[in-house]
Write a protein that holds these residues in place. Structure first.
Motif, PDB file in Angstrom:
ATOM      1  N   SER A   2       0.645  -1.367   0.405  1.00 37.20           N
ATOM      2  CA  SER A   2       0.241  -0.230   0.149  1.00 37.20           C
ATOM      3  C   SER A   2       1.244   1.499   0.087  1.00 37.20           C
ATOM      4  N   ILE A   3       0.170   2.435  -0.317  1.00 36.91           N
ATOM      5  CA  ILE A   3       1.334   3.647  -0.197  1.00 36.91           C
ATOM      6  C   ILE A   3       0.246   4.317   0.315  1.00 36.91           C
ATOM      7  N   ILE A   4       0.846   4.829   1.496  1.00 35.11           N
ATOM      8  CA  ILE A   4      -0.205   5.803   2.257  1.00 35.11           C
ATOM      9  C   ILE A   4       0.743   7.785   2.443  1.00 35.11           C
ATOM     10  N   LEU A   5      -0.266   8.650   1.877  1.00 35.59           N
ATOM     11  CA  LEU A   5      -0.353   9.768   1.939  1.00 35.59           C
ATOM     12  C   LEU A   5      -0.502  10.874   3.141  1.00 35.59           C
ATOM     13  N   PHE A   6       0.849  11.457   3.286  1.00 32.56           N
ATOM     14  CA  PHE A   6       0.269  12.233   4.003  1.00 32.56           C
ATOM     15  C   PHE A   6       0.942  14.004   4.448  1.00 32.56           C
ATOM     16  N   VAL A   7       0.628  14.616   4.649  1.00 40.60           N
ATOM     17  CA  VAL A   7       0.731  16.251   4.929  1.00 40.60           C
ATOM     18  C   VAL A   7       1.071  16.106   5.847  1.00 40.60           C
ATOM     19  N   THR A   8       2.420  16.826   6.226  1.00 38.50           N
ATOM     20  CA  THR A   8       3.447  16.872   7.365  1.00 38.50           C
ATOM     21  C   THR A   8       3.947  18.223   7.641  1.00 38.50           C
ATOM     22  N   ARG A  43       5.278  10.342   2.279  1.00 37.84           N
ATOM     23  CA  ARG A  43       4.817   8.813   0.933  1.00 37.84           C
ATOM     24  C   ARG A  43       5.643   7.961   2.059  1.00 37.84           C
ATOM     25  N   ILE A  44       4.327   7.196   1.694  1.00 31.55           N
ATOM     26  CA  ILE A  44       4.811   5.774   2.770  1.00 31.55           C
ATOM     27  C   ILE A  44       4.731   4.440   1.766  1.00 31.55           C
ATOM     28  N   VAL A  45       5.710   3.903   1.327  1.00 36.15           N
ATOM     29  CA  VAL A  45       5.068   2.225   0.486  1.00 36.15           C
ATOM     30  C   VAL A  45       4.868   1.395   1.545  1.00 36.15           C
TER      31      VAL A  45
END
Length: 71
Positions: A2-8, A43-45
């Protein structure tokens, strides 16, 4: 996978700490951050990584983040 996206709020000076935090989380395969983007998108895979758990770990480390999108 999965790919997870965060505003940081992550800055260049935080990259070493960020790497240590994400390196300790099982299932994180790869991560990148776009410091040129106004939202500093992280972006975290990963394999079997929960976005809520990731957000909690990042918040515990002192980063502000909110999930953008899961895929």
């Amino acid at each position: 996978m999965s790919i997870i996206l965060f505003v940081t709020n992550i800055q260049h000076s935080d990259l070493e700490m960020l790497g240590a935090v994400l390196g300790d989380i099982p299932g994180v395969v790869k991560w990148t951050i776009d410091l040129e983007d106004c939202d500093h998108v992280l972006r975290i895979v990963g394999n079997g990584v929960c976005s809520d758990m990731l957000q909690g770990k990042l918040n515990e480390a002192g980063f502000t983040c909110r999930r953008m999108l899961d895929s």
